[in-house]
Scaffold this motif. Structure first.
Motif, mmCIF file in Angstrom:
data_model
loop_
_atom_site.group_PDB
_atom_site.id
_atom_site.type_symbol
_atom_site.label_atom_id
_atom_site.label_comp_id
_atom_site.label_asym_id
_atom_site.label_seq_id
_atom_site.Cartn_x
_atom_site.Cartn_y
_atom_site.Cartn_z
ATOM 1 N N GLU A 1 0.855 -1.242 0.013
ATOM 2 C CA GLU A 1 0.039 0.030 0.222
ATOM 3 C C GLU A 1 0.973 1.199 -0.095
ATOM 4 O O GLU A 1 1.623 1.409 0.667
ATOM 5 N N ILE A 2 0.840 2.223 -0.870
ATOM 6 C CA ILE A 2 1.522 3.346 -1.182
ATOM 7 C C ILE A 2 0.598 4.504 -0.193
ATOM 8 O O ILE A 2 1.203 5.323 0.275
ATOM 9 N N GLY A 3 -0.774 4.594 -0.533
ATOM 10 C CA GLY A 3 -1.577 5.453 0.236
ATOM 11 C C GLY A 3 -2.721 5.421 -0.258
ATOM 12 O O GLY A 3 -3.368 4.125 -0.962
ATOM 13 N N LYS A 4 -3.662 6.033 0.609
ATOM 14 C CA LYS A 4 -5.159 5.942 0.094
ATOM 15 C C LYS A 4 -6.018 7.332 0.154
ATOM 16 O O LYS A 4 -5.674 8.199 1.019
ATOM 17 N N ILE A 5 -6.900 7.375 -0.728
ATOM 18 C CA ILE A 5 -7.812 8.318 -0.846
ATOM 19 C C ILE A 5 -9.061 7.954 0.127
ATOM 20 O O ILE A 5 -9.867 6.962 -0.308
ATOM 21 N N ILE A 6 -9.240 8.837 1.187
ATOM 22 C CA ILE A 6 -10.271 8.477 2.209
ATOM 23 C C ILE A 6 -11.722 9.180 1.896
ATOM 24 O O ILE A 6 -11.695 10.437 1.665
ATOM 25 N N ASP A 7 -12.678 8.427 1.847
ATOM 26 C CA ASP A 7 -13.895 9.044 1.592
ATOM 27 C C ASP A 7 -14.852 8.951 2.804
ATOM 28 O O ASP A 7 -15.106 7.973 3.294
ATOM 29 N N GLU A 8 -15.121 10.254 3.539
ATOM 30 C CA GLU A 8 -15.981 10.335 4.536
ATOM 31 C C GLU A 8 -17.208 11.098 4.296
ATOM 32 O O GLU A 8 -17.728 12.003 5.038
ATOM 33 N N SER A 9 -17.754 10.782 3.098
ATOM 34 C CA SER A 9 -19.001 11.404 2.529
ATOM 35 C C SER A 9 -20.114 10.819 3.347
ATOM 36 O O SER A 9 -20.375 9.522 3.650
ATOM 37 N N LYS A 10 -20.928 11.697 3.763
ATOM 38 C CA LYS A 10 -22.375 11.404 4.219
ATOM 39 C C LYS A 10 -23.271 12.156 3.452
ATOM 40 O O LYS A 10 -22.959 13.189 2.568
ATOM 41 N N PHE A 11 -24.481 11.951 3.440
ATOM 42 C CA PHE A 11 -25.553 12.565 2.464
ATOM 43 C C PHE A 11 -25.495 13.931 2.362
ATOM 44 O O PHE A 11 -26.018 14.612 1.310
ATOM 45 N N SER B 1 -9.939 13.058 1.787
ATOM 46 C CA SER B 1 -8.481 13.246 2.146
ATOM 47 C C SER B 1 -7.668 12.214 1.694
ATOM 48 O O SER B 1 -8.176 11.196 1.256
ATOM 49 N N ILE B 2 -6.458 12.458 1.755
ATOM 50 C CA ILE B 2 -5.404 11.348 1.223
ATOM 51 C C ILE B 2 -4.568 11.157 2.326
ATOM 52 O O ILE B 2 -4.019 12.091 3.085
ATOM 53 N N GLU B 3 -4.381 9.758 2.757
ATOM 54 C CA GLU B 3 -3.118 9.492 3.580
ATOM 55 C C GLU B 3 -2.246 8.935 2.917
ATOM 56 O O GLU B 3 -2.043 7.806 2.061
ATOM 57 N N TYR B 4 -0.923 9.419 3.240
ATOM 58 C CA TYR B 4 0.147 9.000 2.487
ATOM 59 C C TYR B 4 1.472 9.410 3.458
ATOM 60 O O TYR B 4 1.480 10.466 4.169
ATOM 61 N N GLN B 5 1.998 8.267 3.673
ATOM 62 C CA GLN B 5 3.521 8.220 4.459
ATOM 63 C C GLN B 5 3.168 8.989 6.139
ATOM 64 O O GLN B 5 3.528 9.729 6.383
ATOM 65 N N SER B 6 1.732 8.088 6.491
ATOM 66 C CA SER B 6 1.300 8.446 7.703
ATOM 67 C C SER B 6 1.072 9.983 8.032
ATOM 68 O O SER B 6 0.700 10.209 9.343
ATOM 69 N N GLN B 7 0.753 10.578 7.011
ATOM 70 C CA GLN B 7 0.018 12.001 7.156
ATOM 71 C C GLN B 7 -1.108 11.918 6.450
ATOM 72 O O GLN B 7 -1.305 11.194 5.391
#
Length: 154
Positions: free
Chosen positions: A26-36, A42-48
């Motif tokens: 895993e290099i990083g992830k795009i986090i989806d915190e969407s609600k209706f 946000s992007i999680e990359y290198q623990s940031q």
């Protein structure tokens, strides 16, 4: 693509979009915190955690920031991503069946979609080995969001 390109894959896992290296790290992830009532990515990359903010007319542009400092921002009207700060860089993109990012005419990132009717889309990303992986994550997010289906079908 030349030998100087790295291969990545990306796919959705639950609500997140995970970017993996050739050897499935895993290099990083795009986090989806969407609600209706609220959409937040946000992007999680290198623990940031890097905040993604939709801005501009119709919210078609993005700002990627860390600790209130904008690192990258997009300009859909001129089809570009700009790296801010002391080392300003301008990248131009083409959105379509294959999404591409260039700097000074040189191809840096190419994203292909692999999707059949029965499974979720998986993406194959070829990127110059010198490209910042945070930029790959940002371009992946920006070029695959629903509001960017403007690329056509070339």
């Amino acid at each position: 693509m030349s030998i100087l390109f790295q291969i990545y894959t990306a796919s959705h896992q639950k609500k997140n979009f995970i970017l993996l290296s050739e050897n499935n790290q895993e290099i990083g992830k795009i986090i989806d915190e969407s609600k209706f009532y609220r959409i937040q990515h946000s992007i999680e990359y290198q623990s940031q955690i890097y905040a993604i903010k939709n801005v501009g007319f119709l919210k078609n542009d993005l700002e990627l920031s860390f600790a209130s400092r904008i690192i990258y921002f997009t300009d859909l009207g001129k089809e570009r991503i700009i790296k801010s700060g002391v080392d300003v860089r301008i990248f131009y993109f083409k959105l379509g069946k294959t999404n591409q990012l260039f700097e000074k005419g040189k191809l840096l990132i190419e994203i292909h979609t692999d999707q059949d009717r029965h499974s979720a889309a998986e993406y194959l990303i070829e990127a110059d080995q010198n490209v910042d992986e945070l930029l790959i994550l940002l371009f992946l997010h920006y070029s695959t969001k629903e509001f960017n289906s403007i690329g056509g079908s070339d």
